[in-house]
Design an enzyme around this catalytic site. Structure first.
Site, mmCIF file in Angstrom:
data_model
loop_
_atom_site.group_PDB
_atom_site.id
_atom_site.type_symbol
_atom_site.label_atom_id
_atom_site.label_comp_id
_atom_site.label_asym_id
_atom_site.label_seq_id
_atom_site.Cartn_x
_atom_site.Cartn_y
_atom_site.Cartn_z
ATOM 1 N N HIS A 11 6.816 -32.450 -20.980
ATOM 2 C CA HIS A 11 6.956 -33.872 -20.647
ATOM 3 C C HIS A 11 6.797 -34.125 -19.147
ATOM 4 C CE1 HIS A 11 11.568 -34.260 -19.627
ATOM 5 N NE2 HIS A 11 11.016 -33.229 -19.026
ATOM 6 N N ASP B 26 10.323 -17.976 -13.853
ATOM 7 C CA ASP B 26 10.472 -19.159 -13.007
ATOM 8 C C ASP B 26 10.184 -18.750 -11.569
ATOM 9 O OD1 ASP B 26 11.331 -21.800 -12.015
ATOM 10 O OD2 ASP B 26 12.275 -21.983 -13.980
#
Length: 430
Positions: free
Chosen positions: A331, A270
């Site tokens: 998504h 990340d």
């Protein structure tokens, strides 16, 4: 004998299933649902009481349908254009913080606290009482907390969530149709209702990067979702040795896997500040199993606009592993960019490597009336308004993988019991 009408059928169902829930709460000595300030924050039905959980959902769905039927089509067409005005004002002027839970206040005291005049306080508070069960006024002019405002007053994460929904998501929703008209069928994350609401040509991610307070507030909105959602018990981790959690935030999923399966080596990828915080929280005993990796923050040209806050979903994956895991990542991206994410895994993939995508799947026609289906569909439209992204139906996932590379073999998807997300899986065959 006359057949039972739909409204009577629904009312009988509501009575029957409500009695089940009420009987369960009574037998267990649990409090009945209430809007009193000391009421339970949620209905305490344990996971093992699946029949009671199903009864509760049946009541919610039937009540919603019965209310709509009794309202009638013409009245349902009326838009509630003042609906959340009072809630946003209460949060903005911190009226929920103006007096302690367990005590009472007055419109005059709330006025002094907020700087709003008494008339505006009174109209805002009464609107919120009538429409949202915010506060209570059992005695004229005497205001106490309700169950809802008691939560807001004491739970900063819950309060932050409502602030984000009203300050970030709601304005974007109002501009979705404008964005669809201006940029027909766009897949670009900077051509959205959110971009228009912010008078910007940038994406939500870029806007938040430039305004750290908003970005931090948005991050906290999702910080409550730390569950593995059925992943640990419904995937053969014992057969795997290494996994990469791409966009894994503070590593909650990787840590859970490492704790359950001591043979596993897990990598969490990340952005810099996120992985630094995750690494600082990592238990000492897991430091040989879990590695945090800072992702490169590179440029991605999106129809001429530079997005400098995109992490290396869009640069080559450097780690060779057995499993690449994505929780609620795809998504956030339209197909065009979801394909790019998969393509950038290819240089690291060994034959037999698995890709797990862990997120909701849009329901089919047979289940559109359920509470969970409504949430999934609402989230799908939410992805449209924020990022031109999407939730996907079951049949769309094989197409995403095949567009990315013929070496991907789609293996299917399954939803663990009581889980929200599906485990969507593909294998690299080379």
């Amino acid at each position: 004998m006359a057949s039972t009408t739909k409204i009577v059928e629904l009312s009988l169902l509501i009575a029957k299933e409500t009695a089940k829930v009420d009987g369960f709460l009574s037998r267990k000595g649990l409090a009945a649902p209430s809007f009193d300030e000391d009421a339970p924050q949620s209905i305490p039905i344990p996971d093992e009481s699946a029949d009671i959980k199903e009864a509760r959902l049946a009541v919610i769905e039937a009540c919603s349908e019965l209310k709509d039927l009794m309202t009638g089509p013409k009245e349902l067409l009326r838009f509630k254009w003042t609906d959340y005005v009072s809630v946003k004002a209460i949060l903005r002027f911190r009226l929920d913080k103006s007096f302690p839970v367990g005590q009472s206040t007055s419109f005059e005291a709330m006025s002094k606290f907020s700087g709003l005049n008494v008339m505006n306080v009174r109209r805002i508070v009464r609107h919120a009482i009538i429409n949202h069960h915010f506060f209570k006024e059992d005695t004229p002019g005497v205001i106490t907390h309700s169950a809802l405002t008691a939560i807001l007053a004491d739970n900063e994460l819950a309060r932050n969530s409502l602030v984000v929904e009203l300050d970030e998501f709601w304005p974007a929703a109002v501009r979705v149709a404008d964005a669809m008209e201006k940029w027909p069928n766009s897949e670009e994350p900077n051509e959205t209702g959110f971009s228009l609401a912010n008078n910007s040509s940038k994406s939500m991610f870029d806007i938040f990067a430039e305004e750290p307070f908003r970005g931090e507030r948005f991050g906290r909105y999702f910080s409550q979702d730390k569950t593995a959602d059925g992943l640990l018990d419904n995937y053969p981790w014992a057969e795997k040795a290494t996994m990469v959690d791409v966009g894994g935030s503070h590593g909650s999923v990787a840590i859970s896997i490492a704790e359950r399966f001591p043979h596993m080596k897990c990598y969490v990828q990340d952005l810099r500040d996120t992985v630094a915080e995750g690494a600082s929280r990592l238990p000492t005993e897991l430091q040989d199993q879990v590695t945090f990796m800072e992702q490169y923050v590179g440029d991605l040209n999106l129809t001429g606009t530079k997005l400098t806050t995109i992490s290396d979903f869009f640069t080559e994956q450097p780690v060779i592993a057995d499993v690449y895991y994505f929780k609620s990542i795809f998504h956030n991206w339209a197909d065009k960019y979801s394909v790019k994410i998969l393509q950038n895994l290819v240089p690291a993939l060994k034959k037999g490597a698995r890709i797990i995508i862990h997120e909701r799947i849009l329901p089919g026609l047979e289940s559109l009336t359920t509470v969970d289906a409504r949430r999934a569909i609402n989230l799908d439209v939410g992805m449209l308004q924020l990022l031109n992204a999407q939730q996907r139906e079951m049949h769309e996932w094989p197409k995403v993988f095949s567009r990315a590379h013929p070496g991907f073999r789609y293996l299917g998807a399954h939803q663990p019991p009581d889980a929200v997300r599906w485990i969507i899986e593909a294998e690299w065959q080379g």
